[in-house]
Design a protein around this motif. Sequence first.
Motif, PDB file in Angstrom:
ATOM      1  N   GLU A 194       4.453  87.113  37.003  1.00  0.00           N
ATOM      2  CA  GLU A 194       4.845  86.864  38.388  1.00  0.00           C
ATOM      3  C   GLU A 194       3.847  87.508  39.357  1.00  0.00           C
ATOM      4  O   GLU A 194       3.440  86.898  40.350  1.00  0.00           O
ATOM      5  CB  GLU A 194       6.255  87.429  38.624  1.00  0.00           C
ATOM      6  CG  GLU A 194       6.791  87.141  40.012  1.00  0.00           C
ATOM      7  CD  GLU A 194       8.239  87.594  40.181  1.00  0.00           C
ATOM      8  OE1 GLU A 194       8.648  88.571  39.504  1.00  0.00           O
ATOM      9  OE2 GLU A 194       8.953  86.975  40.988  1.00  0.00           O
ATOM     10  N   ALA A 195       3.421  88.718  39.033  1.00  0.00           N
ATOM     11  CA  ALA A 195       2.448  89.419  39.890  1.00  0.00           C
ATOM     12  C   ALA A 195       1.146  88.627  39.980  1.00  0.00           C
ATOM     13  O   ALA A 195       0.518  88.545  41.049  1.00  0.00           O
ATOM     14  CB  ALA A 195       2.197  90.824  39.342  1.00  0.00           C
ATOM     15  N   MET A 196       0.729  88.033  38.872  1.00  0.00           N
ATOM     16  CA  MET A 196      -0.503  87.249  38.852  1.00  0.00           C
ATOM     17  C   MET A 196      -0.388  86.027  39.783  1.00  0.00           C
ATOM     18  O   MET A 196      -1.294  85.731  40.561  1.00  0.00           O
ATOM     19  CB  MET A 196      -0.790  86.802  37.413  1.00  0.00           C
ATOM     20  CG  MET A 196      -2.016  85.929  37.267  1.00  0.00           C
ATOM     21  SD  MET A 196      -2.312  85.464  35.540  1.00  0.00           S
ATOM     22  CE  MET A 196      -1.115  84.154  35.325  1.00  0.00           C
ATOM     23  N   ILE A 197       0.738  85.352  39.705  1.00  0.00           N
ATOM     24  CA  ILE A 197       0.947  84.173  40.553  1.00  0.00           C
ATOM     25  C   ILE A 197       0.945  84.569  42.030  1.00  0.00           C
ATOM     26  O   ILE A 197       0.287  83.934  42.859  1.00  0.00           O
ATOM     27  CB  ILE A 197       2.295  83.493  40.209  1.00  0.00           C
ATOM     28  CG1 ILE A 197       2.190  82.831  38.844  1.00  0.00           C
ATOM     29  CG2 ILE A 197       2.679  82.459  41.256  1.00  0.00           C
ATOM     30  CD1 ILE A 197       3.494  82.255  38.368  1.00  0.00           C
ATOM     31  N   SER A 219      -1.424  84.782  47.387  1.00  0.00           N
ATOM     32  CA  SER A 219      -1.767  85.550  48.592  1.00  0.00           C
ATOM     33  C   SER A 219      -3.250  85.440  48.929  1.00  0.00           C
ATOM     34  O   SER A 219      -3.659  85.673  50.062  1.00  0.00           O
ATOM     35  CB  SER A 219      -1.366  87.019  48.410  1.00  0.00           C
ATOM     36  OG  SER A 219      -2.282  87.650  47.541  1.00  0.00           O
ATOM     37  N   LYS A 220      -4.065  85.069  47.947  1.00  0.00           N
ATOM     38  CA  LYS A 220      -5.498  84.913  48.202  1.00  0.00           C
ATOM     39  C   LYS A 220      -5.874  83.465  48.510  1.00  0.00           C
ATOM     40  O   LYS A 220      -7.048  83.086  48.477  1.00  0.00           O
ATOM     41  CB  LYS A 220      -6.315  85.426  46.997  1.00  0.00           C
ATOM     42  CG  LYS A 220      -6.192  86.928  46.801  1.00  0.00           C
ATOM     43  CD  LYS A 220      -6.768  87.674  48.005  1.00  0.00           C
ATOM     44  CE  LYS A 220      -6.426  89.154  47.942  1.00  0.00           C
ATOM     45  NZ  LYS A 220      -6.821  89.876  49.164  1.00  0.00           N
ATOM     46  N   LEU A 224      -1.417  75.703  36.549  1.00  0.00           N
ATOM     47  CA  LEU A 224      -0.723  76.476  35.512  1.00  0.00           C
ATOM     48  C   LEU A 224      -0.246  75.516  34.443  1.00  0.00           C
ATOM     49  O   LEU A 224       0.607  74.668  34.686  1.00  0.00           O
ATOM     50  CB  LEU A 224       0.485  77.212  36.108  1.00  0.00           C
ATOM     51  CG  LEU A 224       0.196  78.248  37.193  1.00  0.00           C
ATOM     52  CD1 LEU A 224       1.504  78.711  37.823  1.00  0.00           C
ATOM     53  CD2 LEU A 224      -0.564  79.439  36.608  1.00  0.00           C
ATOM     54  N   ARG A 225      -0.849  75.639  33.279  1.00  0.00           N
ATOM     55  CA  ARG A 225      -0.508  74.735  32.180  1.00  0.00           C
ATOM     56  C   ARG A 225       0.200  75.524  31.090  1.00  0.00           C
ATOM     57  O   ARG A 225      -0.308  76.547  30.645  1.00  0.00           O
ATOM     58  CB  ARG A 225      -1.809  74.148  31.628  1.00  0.00           C
ATOM     59  CG  ARG A 225      -1.637  72.833  30.917  1.00  0.00           C
ATOM     60  CD  ARG A 225      -2.905  72.512  30.152  1.00  0.00           C
ATOM     61  NE  ARG A 225      -2.746  72.898  28.766  1.00  0.00           N
ATOM     62  CZ  ARG A 225      -3.754  73.109  27.923  1.00  0.00           C
ATOM     63  NH1 ARG A 225      -4.998  72.999  28.325  1.00  0.00           N
ATOM     64  NH2 ARG A 225      -3.512  73.442  26.677  1.00  0.00           N
ATOM     65  N   HIS A 226       1.350  75.053  30.696  1.00  0.00           N
ATOM     66  CA  HIS A 226       2.110  75.765  29.661  1.00  0.00           C
ATOM     67  C   HIS A 226       2.287  74.890  28.428  1.00  0.00           C
ATOM     68  O   HIS A 226       2.765  73.765  28.539  1.00  0.00           O
ATOM     69  CB  HIS A 226       3.503  76.138  30.170  1.00  0.00           C
ATOM     70  CG  HIS A 226       3.478  76.955  31.429  1.00  0.00           C
ATOM     71  ND1 HIS A 226       3.036  78.251  31.459  1.00  0.00           N
ATOM     72  CD2 HIS A 226       3.834  76.655  32.699  1.00  0.00           C
ATOM     73  CE1 HIS A 226       3.136  78.718  32.689  1.00  0.00           C
ATOM     74  NE2 HIS A 226       3.605  77.777  33.466  1.00  0.00           N
ATOM     75  N   ASP A 227       1.931  75.430  27.289  1.00  0.00           N
ATOM     76  CA  ASP A 227       2.179  74.740  26.028  1.00  0.00           C
ATOM     77  C   ASP A 227       3.438  75.341  25.420  1.00  0.00           C
ATOM     78  O   ASP A 227       3.434  76.512  25.006  1.00  0.00           O
ATOM     79  CB  ASP A 227       0.999  74.953  25.066  1.00  0.00           C
ATOM     80  CG  ASP A 227      -0.255  74.224  25.536  1.00  0.00           C
ATOM     81  OD1 ASP A 227      -0.179  73.476  26.528  1.00  0.00           O
ATOM     82  OD2 ASP A 227      -1.310  74.399  24.897  1.00  0.00           O
ATOM     83  N   VAL A 228       4.496  74.566  25.402  1.00  0.00           N
ATOM     84  CA  VAL A 228       5.763  75.083  24.876  1.00  0.00           C
ATOM     85  C   VAL A 228       5.803  74.798  23.371  1.00  0.00           C
ATOM     86  O   VAL A 228       6.188  73.740  22.917  1.00  0.00           O
ATOM     87  CB  VAL A 228       6.978  74.459  25.598  1.00  0.00           C
ATOM     88  CG1 VAL A 228       8.262  75.177  25.170  1.00  0.00           C
ATOM     89  CG2 VAL A 228       6.806  74.521  27.114  1.00  0.00           C
ATOM     90  N   ASP A 229       5.348  75.793  22.625  1.00  0.00           N
ATOM     91  CA  ASP A 229       5.238  75.665  21.162  1.00  0.00           C
ATOM     92  C   ASP A 229       6.489  76.159  20.442  1.00  0.00           C
ATOM     93  O   ASP A 229       6.801  75.692  19.348  1.00  0.00           O
ATOM     94  CB  ASP A 229       4.046  76.494  20.655  1.00  0.00           C
ATOM     95  CG  ASP A 229       2.717  75.851  20.979  1.00  0.00           C
ATOM     96  OD1 ASP A 229       2.708  74.722  21.504  1.00  0.00           O
ATOM     97  OD2 ASP A 229       1.674  76.477  20.703  1.00  0.00           O
ATOM     98  N   ARG A 230       7.124  77.165  21.036  1.00  0.00           N
ATOM     99  CA  ARG A 230       8.295  77.824  20.431  1.00  0.00           C
ATOM    100  C   ARG A 230       9.152  78.405  21.544  1.00  0.00           C
ATOM    101  O   ARG A 230       8.687  78.534  22.674  1.00  0.00           O
ATOM    102  CB  ARG A 230       7.824  78.988  19.539  1.00  0.00           C
ATOM    103  CG  ARG A 230       7.077  78.579  18.294  1.00  0.00           C
ATOM    104  CD  ARG A 230       6.560  79.838  17.579  1.00  0.00           C
ATOM    105  NE  ARG A 230       7.613  80.826  17.433  1.00  0.00           N
ATOM    106  CZ  ARG A 230       7.407  82.153  17.366  1.00  0.00           C
ATOM    107  NH1 ARG A 230       6.186  82.638  17.428  1.00  0.00           N
ATOM    108  NH2 ARG A 230       8.410  82.982  17.229  1.00  0.00           N
TER     109      ARG A 230
END
Length: 253
Positions: free
Chosen positions: A10-13, A18-19, A41-47
Amino acid sequence: MKDFTLKIYEAMILSAKSKGYQFQTFEDFISKPLDGKLMVLRHDVDRIPINALKMAQIEAKAGVKASYFFRIVSSVWDEEIISAVADLGHEVAYHYEDMTICNGDFEKAIVHFEKHLAALRRFYPSKTICMHGSPMSKWDNRKIWEKYNYRDYGIIAEPYFDVDYGKTFYITDTGRSWDNSEFNVRDRVDSKFDITIKSTEHIISKFEDGSMPQIVMINTHPHRWFDPSFGWYRELIMQNLKNTVKRLIVKNQ
Ligand SMILES: [Zn+2]
Protein backbone atom coordinates in the motif's frame (compact mmCIF):
# COMPACT_ATOMS: atom_id res chain seq x y z
CA MET A 1 9.52 -1.98 7.30
CA LYS A 2 9.00 -5.70 6.75
CA ASP A 3 8.96 -6.57 3.05
CA PHE A 4 6.22 -8.36 1.10
CA THR A 5 3.44 -7.29 3.39
CA LEU A 6 0.22 -5.65 2.30
CA LYS A 7 1.21 -2.65 4.35
CA ILE A 8 4.36 -1.95 2.35
CA TYR A 9 2.48 -2.71 -0.87
CA GLU A 10 0.00 0.00 0.00
CA ALA A 11 2.85 2.39 0.85
CA MET A 12 4.39 1.75 -2.57
CA ILE A 13 1.15 2.58 -4.38
CA LEU A 14 0.58 5.72 -2.35
CA SER A 15 4.13 6.87 -2.96
CA ALA A 16 3.81 6.44 -6.74
CA LYS A 17 0.49 8.21 -6.68
CA SER A 18 1.82 11.14 -4.70
CA LYS A 19 4.62 11.54 -7.25
CA GLY A 20 2.17 11.90 -10.11
CA TYR A 21 2.02 8.38 -11.51
CA GLN A 22 -1.25 7.60 -13.24
CA PHE A 23 -2.48 4.04 -12.89
CA GLN A 24 -3.90 2.22 -15.87
CA THR A 25 -5.13 -1.31 -16.31
CA PHE A 26 -3.10 -3.33 -18.78
CA GLU A 27 -5.97 -3.12 -21.26
CA ASP A 28 -6.18 0.68 -21.03
CA PHE A 29 -2.39 0.99 -21.16
CA ILE A 30 -2.46 -0.83 -24.51
CA SER A 31 -5.60 0.71 -26.00
CA LYS A 32 -5.45 4.30 -24.72
CA PRO A 33 -2.15 5.05 -22.93
CA LEU A 34 -2.04 8.34 -21.06
CA ASP A 35 0.81 10.85 -21.40
CA GLY A 36 3.20 11.40 -18.52
CA LYS A 37 4.08 9.08 -15.67
CA LEU A 38 2.33 5.74 -15.89
CA MET A 39 2.05 2.71 -13.71
CA VAL A 40 0.54 -0.64 -14.61
CA LEU A 41 -0.09 -3.04 -11.74
CA ARG A 42 -0.24 -6.56 -13.09
CA HIS A 43 -1.12 -9.43 -10.80
CA ASP A 44 -0.70 -13.09 -11.62
CA VAL A 45 -3.10 -14.98 -9.39
CA ASP A 46 -1.34 -18.34 -9.18
CA ARG A 47 -2.49 -19.43 -5.71
CA ILE A 48 -4.46 -18.25 -2.64
CA PRO A 49 -6.99 -16.07 -4.48
CA ILE A 50 -8.14 -14.43 -1.25
CA ASN A 51 -4.85 -12.54 -1.26
CA ALA A 52 -5.73 -11.10 -4.66
CA LEU A 53 -8.94 -9.77 -3.20
CA LYS A 54 -7.02 -8.15 -0.37
CA MET A 55 -4.71 -6.39 -2.80
CA ALA A 56 -7.68 -5.38 -4.93
CA GLN A 57 -9.30 -3.78 -1.90
CA ILE A 58 -6.13 -1.89 -0.99
CA GLU A 59 -5.92 -0.54 -4.55
CA ALA A 60 -9.59 0.42 -4.63
CA LYS A 61 -9.14 2.28 -1.36
CA ALA A 62 -6.18 4.13 -2.88
CA GLY A 63 -8.34 4.97 -5.91
CA VAL A 64 -6.26 3.03 -8.45
CA LYS A 65 -7.03 0.28 -10.94
CA ALA A 66 -5.03 -2.86 -11.55
CA SER A 67 -5.15 -5.99 -13.70
CA TYR A 68 -5.76 -9.46 -12.28
CA PHE A 69 -4.92 -12.54 -14.28
CA PHE A 70 -6.61 -15.61 -12.81
CA ARG A 71 -5.64 -19.21 -13.45
CA ILE A 72 -8.62 -21.50 -14.01
CA VAL A 73 -7.33 -24.39 -11.86
CA SER A 74 -9.71 -25.26 -9.04
CA SER A 75 -7.41 -23.93 -6.29
CA VAL A 76 -7.65 -20.46 -7.82
CA TRP A 77 -11.05 -20.41 -9.49
CA ASP A 78 -13.29 -18.82 -6.89
CA GLU A 79 -16.20 -17.06 -8.55
CA GLU A 80 -17.08 -15.05 -5.47
CA ILE A 81 -13.56 -13.61 -5.41
CA ILE A 82 -13.28 -13.08 -9.17
CA SER A 83 -16.53 -11.14 -9.29
CA ALA A 84 -15.60 -9.15 -6.16
CA VAL A 85 -12.30 -8.09 -7.78
CA ALA A 86 -14.12 -7.04 -10.96
CA ASP A 87 -16.71 -5.16 -8.90
CA LEU A 88 -13.93 -3.11 -7.32
CA GLY A 89 -13.23 -1.71 -10.81
CA HIS A 90 -10.21 -3.79 -11.75
CA GLU A 91 -9.49 -5.60 -14.98
CA VAL A 92 -9.97 -9.35 -14.70
CA ALA A 93 -8.44 -11.64 -17.32
CA TYR A 94 -7.24 -15.12 -18.12
CA HIS A 95 -3.87 -16.39 -16.84
CA TYR A 96 -3.67 -19.14 -19.40
CA GLU A 97 -1.79 -22.44 -19.28
CA ASP A 98 -3.68 -24.45 -21.86
CA MET A 99 -0.58 -26.03 -23.42
CA THR A 100 0.47 -27.38 -20.03
CA ILE A 101 -3.00 -28.65 -19.13
CA CYS A 102 -3.49 -30.24 -22.57
CA ASN A 103 0.01 -31.68 -22.59
CA GLY A 104 1.16 -29.88 -25.71
CA ASP A 105 -1.79 -30.86 -27.89
CA PHE A 106 -2.48 -27.70 -29.92
CA GLU A 107 -6.02 -28.62 -30.99
CA LYS A 108 -7.12 -29.51 -27.48
CA ALA A 109 -5.34 -26.48 -26.04
CA ILE A 110 -7.12 -23.95 -28.24
CA VAL A 111 -10.53 -25.45 -27.43
CA HIS A 112 -9.59 -25.35 -23.75
CA PHE A 113 -8.43 -21.74 -24.14
CA GLU A 114 -11.65 -20.62 -25.80
CA LYS A 115 -13.82 -22.32 -23.22
CA HIS A 116 -12.05 -20.79 -20.23
CA LEU A 117 -11.73 -17.37 -21.80
CA ALA A 118 -15.52 -17.44 -22.13
CA ALA A 119 -15.81 -18.50 -18.47
CA LEU A 120 -13.69 -15.53 -17.39
CA ARG A 121 -15.70 -13.17 -19.59
CA ARG A 122 -18.80 -13.88 -17.50
CA PHE A 123 -17.19 -11.56 -14.95
CA TYR A 124 -15.41 -9.01 -17.14
CA PRO A 125 -15.19 -8.36 -20.91
CA SER A 126 -11.52 -9.39 -20.96
CA LYS A 127 -9.47 -8.15 -23.90
CA THR A 128 -6.04 -9.18 -22.64
CA ILE A 129 -4.43 -12.43 -21.56
CA CYS A 130 -1.21 -13.38 -19.84
CA MET A 131 0.57 -16.70 -19.79
CA HIS A 132 1.21 -18.63 -16.60
CA GLY A 133 4.89 -19.49 -16.47
CA SER A 134 4.34 -23.15 -15.41
CA PRO A 135 7.93 -23.48 -14.15
CA MET A 136 7.59 -27.22 -13.54
CA SER A 137 6.19 -27.93 -16.98
CA LYS A 138 8.13 -28.64 -20.13
CA TRP A 139 5.54 -26.64 -22.08
CA ASP A 140 5.87 -22.94 -22.62
CA ASN A 141 2.26 -21.81 -22.69
CA ARG A 142 3.01 -19.10 -25.26
CA LYS A 143 3.74 -21.81 -27.81
CA ILE A 144 0.04 -22.04 -28.61
CA TRP A 145 0.39 -18.72 -30.48
CA GLU A 146 2.81 -20.26 -32.95
CA LYS A 147 -0.21 -21.98 -34.42
CA TYR A 148 -3.12 -19.70 -33.45
CA ASN A 149 -3.64 -15.97 -33.13
CA TYR A 150 -5.16 -14.54 -29.96
CA ARG A 151 -6.47 -11.58 -31.92
CA ASP A 152 -8.96 -13.98 -33.49
CA TYR A 153 -10.44 -14.33 -30.00
CA GLY A 154 -10.90 -10.62 -29.32
CA ILE A 155 -7.62 -10.32 -27.43
CA ILE A 156 -5.67 -7.11 -28.00
CA ALA A 157 -2.57 -7.84 -25.94
CA GLU A 158 -0.39 -10.33 -24.08
CA PRO A 159 2.31 -8.73 -21.88
CA TYR A 160 5.04 -11.00 -23.25
CA PHE A 161 4.36 -9.98 -26.85
CA ASP A 162 2.82 -6.53 -26.89
CA VAL A 163 4.85 -4.35 -24.53
CA ASP A 164 7.96 -2.41 -25.48
CA TYR A 165 10.25 -3.10 -22.51
CA GLY A 166 12.69 -0.57 -23.87
CA LYS A 167 10.19 2.09 -22.76
CA THR A 168 8.41 0.28 -19.96
CA PHE A 169 10.43 -0.58 -16.87
CA TYR A 170 9.34 -4.05 -15.76
CA ILE A 171 9.65 -5.21 -12.17
CA THR A 172 8.52 -8.60 -10.91
CA ASP A 173 8.42 -10.20 -7.46
CA THR A 174 9.34 -13.70 -8.61
CA GLY A 175 10.93 -15.78 -5.86
CA ARG A 176 9.75 -13.26 -3.25
CA SER A 177 12.51 -10.89 -4.18
CA TRP A 178 12.42 -8.21 -6.80
CA ASP A 179 14.11 -8.81 -10.14
CA ASN A 180 15.67 -12.07 -9.14
CA SER A 181 16.13 -13.40 -12.62
CA GLU A 182 17.79 -16.64 -11.48
CA PHE A 183 14.35 -17.77 -10.21
CA ASN A 184 12.60 -16.72 -13.37
CA VAL A 185 12.25 -19.66 -15.65
CA ARG A 186 10.03 -17.90 -18.18
CA ASP A 187 9.08 -14.53 -16.81
CA ARG A 188 11.89 -12.57 -18.44
CA VAL A 189 11.66 -9.59 -20.68
CA ASP A 190 14.22 -7.85 -22.83
CA SER A 191 14.71 -4.81 -20.61
CA LYS A 192 16.74 -1.78 -21.65
CA PHE A 193 16.92 -0.46 -18.10
CA ASP A 194 20.00 -1.13 -16.03
CA ILE A 195 18.33 -0.88 -12.64
CA THR A 196 18.48 -3.52 -9.91
CA ILE A 197 15.66 -3.40 -7.41
CA LYS A 198 16.60 -4.58 -3.95
CA SER A 199 13.38 -4.25 -1.98
CA THR A 200 9.95 -2.66 -1.96
CA GLU A 201 11.46 0.10 0.13
CA HIS A 202 13.98 0.63 -2.64
CA ILE A 203 11.11 1.00 -5.14
CA ILE A 204 9.48 3.55 -2.86
CA SER A 205 12.74 5.49 -2.55
CA LYS A 206 13.02 5.61 -6.34
CA PHE A 207 9.55 7.11 -6.59
CA GLU A 208 10.41 9.58 -3.86
CA ASP A 209 13.71 10.78 -5.34
CA GLY A 210 12.40 10.86 -8.92
CA SER A 211 14.81 8.21 -10.27
CA MET A 212 12.06 5.78 -11.28
CA PRO A 213 11.47 5.62 -15.06
CA GLN A 214 8.35 7.30 -16.47
CA ILE A 215 6.52 4.11 -17.37
CA VAL A 216 6.55 1.22 -14.92
CA MET A 217 4.90 -2.17 -14.95
CA ILE A 218 4.94 -3.97 -11.63
CA ASN A 219 4.06 -7.64 -11.70
CA THR A 220 3.17 -9.21 -8.39
CA HIS A 221 1.91 -12.61 -7.31
CA PRO A 222 -0.60 -11.87 -4.54
CA HIS A 223 0.07 -15.16 -2.75
CA ARG A 224 3.58 -13.91 -1.92
CA TRP A 225 2.23 -10.95 0.00
CA PHE A 226 1.13 -11.53 3.54
CA ASP A 227 -0.81 -9.85 6.21
CA PRO A 228 0.16 -10.67 9.78
CA SER A 229 -3.48 -11.18 10.74
CA PHE A 230 -4.26 -13.34 7.74
CA GLY A 231 -6.85 -15.67 9.26
CA TRP A 232 -8.81 -12.96 10.91
CA TYR A 233 -8.76 -10.78 7.83
CA ARG A 234 -9.93 -13.58 5.58
CA GLU A 235 -12.89 -14.22 7.80
CA LEU A 236 -13.78 -10.58 7.84
CA ILE A 237 -13.67 -10.32 4.06
CA MET A 238 -15.67 -13.47 3.49
CA GLN A 239 -18.20 -12.39 6.06
CA ASN A 240 -18.58 -8.98 4.47
CA LEU A 241 -19.00 -10.58 1.07
CA LYS A 242 -21.62 -12.95 2.34
CA ASN A 243 -23.42 -10.11 4.04
CA THR A 244 -23.40 -8.10 0.81
CA VAL A 245 -24.83 -11.04 -1.10
CA LYS A 246 -27.41 -11.57 1.61
CA ARG A 247 -28.39 -7.91 1.51
CA LEU A 248 -28.83 -8.10 -2.25
CA ILE A 249 -30.98 -11.19 -1.92
CA VAL A 250 -33.10 -9.55 0.76
CA LYS A 251 -33.45 -6.37 -1.33
CA ASN A 252 -34.61 -8.25 -4.39
CA GLN A 253 -37.25 -10.28 -2.60
ZN1 LIG B 1 1.42 -17.54 -13.06
